[in-house]
Design a protein around this motif. Structure first.
Motif, PDB file in Angstrom:
ATOM      1  N   GLY A 250       0.698  -1.221   0.002  1.00 31.60           N
ATOM      2  CA  GLY A 250      -0.157  -0.006   0.058  1.00 31.60           C
ATOM      3  C   GLY A 250       0.808   1.070   0.145  1.00 31.60           C
ATOM      4  O   GLY A 250       0.296   2.297  -0.166  1.00 31.60           O
ATOM      5  N   GLY A 251       2.291   1.130   0.024  1.00 31.41           N
ATOM      6  CA  GLY A 251       3.050   2.319   0.111  1.00 31.41           C
ATOM      7  C   GLY A 251       3.666   2.788   1.222  1.00 31.41           C
ATOM      8  O   GLY A 251       4.086   4.034   1.505  1.00 31.41           O
ATOM      9  N   ILE A 252       4.146   1.687   2.026  1.00 29.56           N
ATOM     10  CA  ILE A 252       4.781   1.829   3.506  1.00 29.56           C
ATOM     11  C   ILE A 252       4.053   3.039   4.256  1.00 29.56           C
ATOM     12  O   ILE A 252       4.553   3.812   4.594  1.00 29.56           O
ATOM     13  CB  ILE A 252       6.231   2.257   3.278  1.00 29.56           C
ATOM     14  CG1 ILE A 252       6.734   1.427   2.122  1.00 29.56           C
ATOM     15  CG2 ILE A 252       7.060   2.117   4.309  1.00 29.56           C
ATOM     16  CD1 ILE A 252       6.990   0.089   2.448  1.00 29.56           C
ATOM     17  N   GLY A 385       7.125  14.202  -1.344  1.00 28.60           N
ATOM     18  CA  GLY A 385       5.837  14.890  -0.587  1.00 28.60           C
ATOM     19  C   GLY A 385       5.932  14.139   0.857  1.00 28.60           C
ATOM     20  O   GLY A 385       5.615  14.886   1.703  1.00 28.60           O
ATOM     21  N   ASP A 386       6.585  13.074   0.929  1.00 22.53           N
ATOM     22  CA  ASP A 386       6.502  12.491   2.554  1.00 22.53           C
ATOM     23  C   ASP A 386       7.545  11.369   2.499  1.00 22.53           C
ATOM     24  O   ASP A 386       8.108  10.760   1.631  1.00 22.53           O
ATOM     25  CB  ASP A 386       5.035  11.729   2.619  1.00 22.53           C
ATOM     26  CG  ASP A 386       4.997  11.300   4.190  1.00 22.53           C
ATOM     27  OD1 ASP A 386       5.474  12.032   5.073  1.00 22.53           O
ATOM     28  OD2 ASP A 386       4.216  10.404   4.449  1.00 22.53           O
ATOM     29  N   VAL A 387       7.951  11.376   3.557  1.00 19.78           N
ATOM     30  CA  VAL A 387       9.131  10.413   4.003  1.00 19.78           C
ATOM     31  C   VAL A 387       8.619   9.649   5.241  1.00 19.78           C
ATOM     32  O   VAL A 387       8.259  10.341   6.325  1.00 19.78           O
ATOM     33  CB  VAL A 387      10.561  11.037   4.387  1.00 19.78           C
ATOM     34  CG1 VAL A 387      11.556   9.872   4.791  1.00 19.78           C
ATOM     35  CG2 VAL A 387      10.983  11.664   2.937  1.00 19.78           C
ATOM     36  N   ARG A 388       8.446   8.411   5.371  1.00 20.12           N
ATOM     37  CA  ARG A 388       7.949   7.517   6.342  1.00 20.12           C
ATOM     38  C   ARG A 388       8.550   6.411   6.499  1.00 20.12           C
ATOM     39  O   ARG A 388       9.394   5.765   5.769  1.00 20.12           O
ATOM     40  CB  ARG A 388       6.411   7.541   6.026  1.00 20.12           C
ATOM     41  CG  ARG A 388       5.985   6.938   4.813  1.00 20.12           C
ATOM     42  CD  ARG A 388       4.543   7.206   4.635  1.00 20.12           C
ATOM     43  NE  ARG A 388       4.004   6.537   3.478  1.00 20.12           N
ATOM     44  CZ  ARG A 388       3.529   7.331   2.367  1.00 20.12           C
ATOM     45  NH1 ARG A 388       3.373   8.636   2.257  1.00 20.12           N
ATOM     46  NH2 ARG A 388       3.034   6.741   1.185  1.00 20.12           N
ATOM     47  N   GLY A 389       8.148   5.592   7.561  1.00 14.19           N
ATOM     48  CA  GLY A 389       8.469   4.210   7.911  1.00 14.19           C
ATOM     49  C   GLY A 389       9.433   3.996   9.182  1.00 14.19           C
ATOM     50  O   GLY A 389       9.716   5.283   9.613  1.00 14.19           O
TER      51      GLY A 389
END
Length: 463
Positions: A250-252, A385-389
């Motif tokens: 789903g995109g981390i 746009g976004d960095v996550r995990g």
């Protein structure tokens, strides 16, 4: 001979110095391994056969697909012997590193002794691994059922929840991914790029996505939708709730804080079971915790796992309590190949390598370092746009507009191709296909992380 000559000429062409006005490419960290000579079919020949004899639903990354012929730890080698940093296969199957010598030895040694013994005979390999796996679980989670994949594990978990509760209704989260069989495809279907299969008794809750979701990072507000599904979509009772701790395909996507505790409380009150899908986030990948659900402060009734559990061999598992496990005696459940000696010997070796080489600690240290470095790229490149995990399960979402969050679906393909040409392989996913999935083997180093980020920086600059 002609084929080998063509490959040598290709290597020479790649070695031609770059023009002086082009910036120097980052240097890949040194690695002491020489791949074996390859004399098999070329990428073009394989692609031609694949188009004729394999499923048309299969796809390849990159405009010019790679023919990968060898792997060693965090690196892959193509037909020409070129080395690539693998920043994706960790989530696919590889946990300890490609062809880790201790895992390979355990598998080959068992293969020489006994490959299969069926379920009606005794063999220590399956019980040894089950005991070791149970020792990694909290509470009363200690009964293990082995399968061949994550799909099988999730199918079994859903069936167990239905048998135990006597209810049919299952709640899953939109944009989730739980597998390729009928039941798991139904649990995956709503708002997912891959499937559009509806199944009776499956309900889809609003995705608690902190980046794109309606309620931002307020997990409790998203959790109210689960209560409404129970109130208005069921008889008031529920068989179970299944969710990943971090959505992989789903995109981390990290679930909004507070979501799982609130949902688990609601599900328990309605008489249901909570299923934690750890197929991608489990086995030390998050660094801070061995299992993804631990990061949310919850304890599920059933845990499913696969992929990294076998480091590349077909192996999955379901772990639950003795009380819940008893329901399968009513159906005489068995799995012909699940828990065979070869796969369980490999699985036990994986657990030992994780502990001996302190790979969970490494995932935390290297993953945190790499995430910080990628966030510096976010300041430089407006397309991020976004960095996550967490740990070595990171996502980078590309958008062409920060306010409207328009997915950069075409741009990400160009960046991936540029990165491949510089020697880095990375995955992509998400509902819109605009998210980099960074999930390397857990043996990834800080030097590897630096090389990865430097290559991504140059590739983004080319946009």
């Amino acid at each position: 001979m002609k084929r080998l000559l063509v490959r040598r000429l290709s290597k020479l062409a790649d070695a031609i110095p770059r023009e002086r006005n082009n910036p120097p490419l980052p240097r890949m960290p040194p690695f002491d391994h020489k791949p074996l000579p390859y004399e098999g079919p070329t990428a073009a020949e394989i692609l031609k056969k694949r188009a004729e004899f394999l499923s048309p639903s299969m796809f390849c990354f990159y405009k010019k697909p790679l023919n990968i012929v060898e792997g060693k730890m965090q690196y892959l080698f193509d037909e020409d012997g070129r080395r690539y940093l693998d920043a994706f296969a960790g989530i696919a199957t590889i946990c300890c590193g490609h062809c880790h010598p201790k895992v390979v030895k355990a598998i080959t040694s068992q293969t020489k002794c006994l490959q299969h013994s069926t379920i009606v005979y005794l063999n220590h390999a399956i019980t040894d691994f089950a005991e070791a796996l149970a020792s990694k679980m909290p509470g009363d989670l200690k009964v293990v059922f082995f399968t061949n994949s994550g799909t099988e594990a999730n199918e079994l978990a859903i069936m167990m929840a239905r048998l135990y509760t006597g209810c049919h209704d299952i709640i899953s989260v939109r944009n989730a991914y739980h597998g390729n069989a009928a039941g798991t495809m139904g649990a995956t279907a709503q708002n997912n790029w891959k499937f559009n299969l509806m199944q009776s008794g499956v309900h889809h809750a609003v995705n608690p996505d902190p980046y794109r979701g309606l309620f931002g990072s307020d997990g409790e507000k998203y959790a109210r939708d689960v209560q409404e599904i129970i109130n208005f979509g069921t008889s008031g009772q529920i068989a179970g709730f299944i969710s990943e701790a971090i959505q992989g395909v789903g995109g981390i996507i990290e679930l909004a804080p507070g979501y799982l505790p609130a949902v688990y409380k609601t599900i328990k009150k309605a008489g249901g079971l909570c299923i934690a899908d750890e197929v991608q986030s489990g086995f030390a990948r998050l660094g801070s915790h061995f299992w993804g659900f631990e990061a949310h402060g919850v304890v599920p009734d059933i845990v499913t796992m696969a992929k990294g559990i076998g480091n590349g061999i077909p192996l999955g598992a379901v772990v639950t309590t003795p009380e819940i496990a008893q329901v399968l005696t009513r159906r005489s459940y068995f799995n012909t190949f699940g828990g065979n000696p070869v796969c369980t010997a490999g699985g036990l070796a994986v657990l030992r390598v994780l502990e001996e080489e302190k790979l969970q600690e490494n995932a935390y240290i290297v993953g945190s370092y790499m995430k910080d470095r990628i966030r510096t790229l976010q300041e430089k490149h407006n397309i991020i746009g976004d960095v996550r995990g967490r740990g070595l399960m990171l996502g980078v979402e590309l958008v062409t507009d920060h306010q409207q969050k328009i997915p950069a679906k075409t741009e990400i393909l160009h960046v991936m191709d540029h990165m491949k040409e510089m020697g880095v392989l990375v995955g992509k996913g998400g509902f819109h296909g605009n998210v980099f999935r960074i999930t390397p083997p857990l043996c990834f180093t800080k030097e590897d992380a630096d090389f990865f980020v430097d290559v991504m920086d140059i590739a983004l600059s080319k946009l």
